[in-house]
Design a protein around this motif. Sequence first.
Motif, short mmCIF file in Angstrom:
data_model
loop_
_atom_site.label_atom_id
_atom_site.label_comp_id
_atom_site.label_asym_id
_atom_site.label_seq_id
_atom_site.Cartn_x
_atom_site.Cartn_y
_atom_site.Cartn_z
N GLU A 52 0.82 -1.21 0.00
CA GLU A 52 0.00 0.00 0.00
C GLU A 52 0.86 1.26 0.00
O GLU A 52 0.51 2.25 -0.64
CB GLU A 52 -0.94 0.00 1.20
CG GLU A 52 -2.10 -0.98 1.04
CD GLU A 52 -3.24 -0.68 2.01
OE1 GLU A 52 -3.66 0.48 2.10
OE2 GLU A 52 -3.67 -1.63 2.69
N TYR A 53 1.98 1.25 0.70
CA TYR A 53 2.88 2.40 0.66
C TYR A 53 3.42 2.61 -0.75
O TYR A 53 3.63 3.75 -1.18
CB TYR A 53 4.03 2.23 1.65
CG TYR A 53 3.63 2.48 3.09
CD1 TYR A 53 2.77 3.52 3.44
CD2 TYR A 53 4.13 1.68 4.12
CE1 TYR A 53 2.40 3.74 4.75
CE2 TYR A 53 3.77 1.89 5.44
CZ TYR A 53 2.91 2.92 5.75
OH TYR A 53 2.55 3.14 7.05
N ALA A 54 3.67 1.51 -1.46
CA ALA A 54 4.11 1.63 -2.85
C ALA A 54 3.05 2.32 -3.70
O ALA A 54 3.35 3.23 -4.49
CB ALA A 54 4.42 0.24 -3.42
N LEU A 55 1.79 1.92 -3.53
CA LEU A 55 0.71 2.54 -4.29
C LEU A 55 0.56 4.02 -3.95
O LEU A 55 0.36 4.86 -4.84
CB LEU A 55 -0.61 1.81 -4.01
CG LEU A 55 -0.71 0.37 -4.52
CD1 LEU A 55 -2.02 -0.27 -4.06
CD2 LEU A 55 -0.61 0.32 -6.04
N LYS A 56 0.70 4.37 -2.68
CA LYS A 56 0.58 5.77 -2.26
C LYS A 56 1.71 6.61 -2.85
O LYS A 56 1.49 7.75 -3.29
CB LYS A 56 0.57 5.86 -0.74
CG LYS A 56 -0.71 5.33 -0.12
CD LYS A 56 -0.63 5.25 1.40
CE LYS A 56 -1.92 4.66 1.99
NZ LYS A 56 -1.83 4.46 3.45
N VAL A 176 -13.94 -1.48 -1.00
CA VAL A 176 -13.87 -0.06 -1.35
C VAL A 176 -12.42 0.41 -1.51
O VAL A 176 -12.10 1.11 -2.49
CB VAL A 176 -14.58 0.79 -0.28
CG1 VAL A 176 -14.34 2.28 -0.54
CG2 VAL A 176 -16.07 0.49 -0.26
N GLU A 177 -11.55 0.02 -0.59
CA GLU A 177 -10.18 0.56 -0.61
C GLU A 177 -9.42 0.23 -1.89
O GLU A 177 -8.91 1.15 -2.55
CB GLU A 177 -9.41 0.06 0.61
CG GLU A 177 -8.02 0.68 0.72
CD GLU A 177 -7.22 0.13 1.89
OE1 GLU A 177 -6.22 0.76 2.27
OE2 GLU A 177 -7.60 -0.95 2.40
N PRO A 178 -9.30 -1.04 -2.31
CA PRO A 178 -8.57 -1.32 -3.55
C PRO A 178 -9.24 -0.70 -4.78
O PRO A 178 -8.55 -0.26 -5.71
CB PRO A 178 -8.56 -2.85 -3.63
CG PRO A 178 -9.62 -3.31 -2.71
CD PRO A 178 -9.72 -2.29 -1.64
N LEU A 179 -10.57 -0.67 -4.79
CA LEU A 179 -11.26 -0.05 -5.92
C LEU A 179 -11.01 1.45 -5.97
O LEU A 179 -10.93 2.04 -7.06
CB LEU A 179 -12.76 -0.33 -5.84
CG LEU A 179 -13.18 -1.78 -6.08
CD1 LEU A 179 -14.67 -1.96 -5.82
CD2 LEU A 179 -12.83 -2.22 -7.51
N THR A 180 -10.85 2.07 -4.80
CA THR A 180 -10.52 3.50 -4.76
C THR A 180 -9.15 3.76 -5.36
O THR A 180 -8.97 4.70 -6.14
CB THR A 180 -10.56 4.01 -3.30
OG1 THR A 180 -11.88 3.80 -2.77
CG2 THR A 180 -10.23 5.50 -3.25
N TYR A 181 -8.18 2.93 -4.99
CA TYR A 181 -6.84 3.06 -5.58
C TYR A 181 -6.91 2.91 -7.10
O TYR A 181 -6.30 3.69 -7.84
CB TYR A 181 -5.89 2.01 -5.01
CG TYR A 181 -5.27 2.37 -3.69
CD1 TYR A 181 -4.26 3.32 -3.61
CD2 TYR A 181 -5.68 1.75 -2.51
CE1 TYR A 181 -3.68 3.65 -2.39
CE2 TYR A 181 -5.11 2.07 -1.28
CZ TYR A 181 -4.11 3.02 -1.23
OH TYR A 181 -3.53 3.35 -0.03
#
Length: 200
Positions: A52-56, A176-181
């Motif tokens: 998740e830090y990588a995605l951010k 919701v969270e992965p779809l938001t990314y």
Amino acid sequence: MSVAQSVNAAVRGIPAWPLYPLLLLPGLWLFWSVLQNPGPNPVETLEHGLGEYALKALILGLLITPLRDLLRINLVKYRRAIGLMAFFYVAAHLVVYLFLDQQLNWGAIFRDITKRPYIIVGVLSFLILIPLALTSNNASIRKLGPLVWRRLHWGVYPAVILGAVHFVLMKKTWQVEPLTYLAIFCVLVGYRGWKALRRT
């Protein structure tokens, strides 16, 4: 003086190198938190947190262009540091998977790579990012030429979409969270595509 001018004036004298330790802090904090409170599955917590830090970090890197175009806030000099730290978190995510999750069981790793869609997509994203990280330096720009270098680094767009798809598939349900990314990456990549179409 406008807000954009104030921001640009403020960051003009701030070098990019402090971003490396600054962006490393969340990963160190995550590692420390897992050591202090392992929970039921510390390896999974560490692995997913690094991903998740990588995605951010990738989102931060992609935001630089629309900030410059739409708000006249120029943070381009920080893009390389952000991109390299994003790659660091992707690599750390992979290292945790290989060494702690699978414990270098190459048979299990091979089965994952060939049978699990989210692993396949994640590996593809990582492979695309490797040449981008290796050429994120001035020497590579001079050797490849600005045009070739820029086209090579367009690979970040499919890589980030694959990374977000990897996150969605990993959850196995529509959360919701992965779809938001995924939606954020689609908007940011779509903006760059729209901008390219306008130029042509």
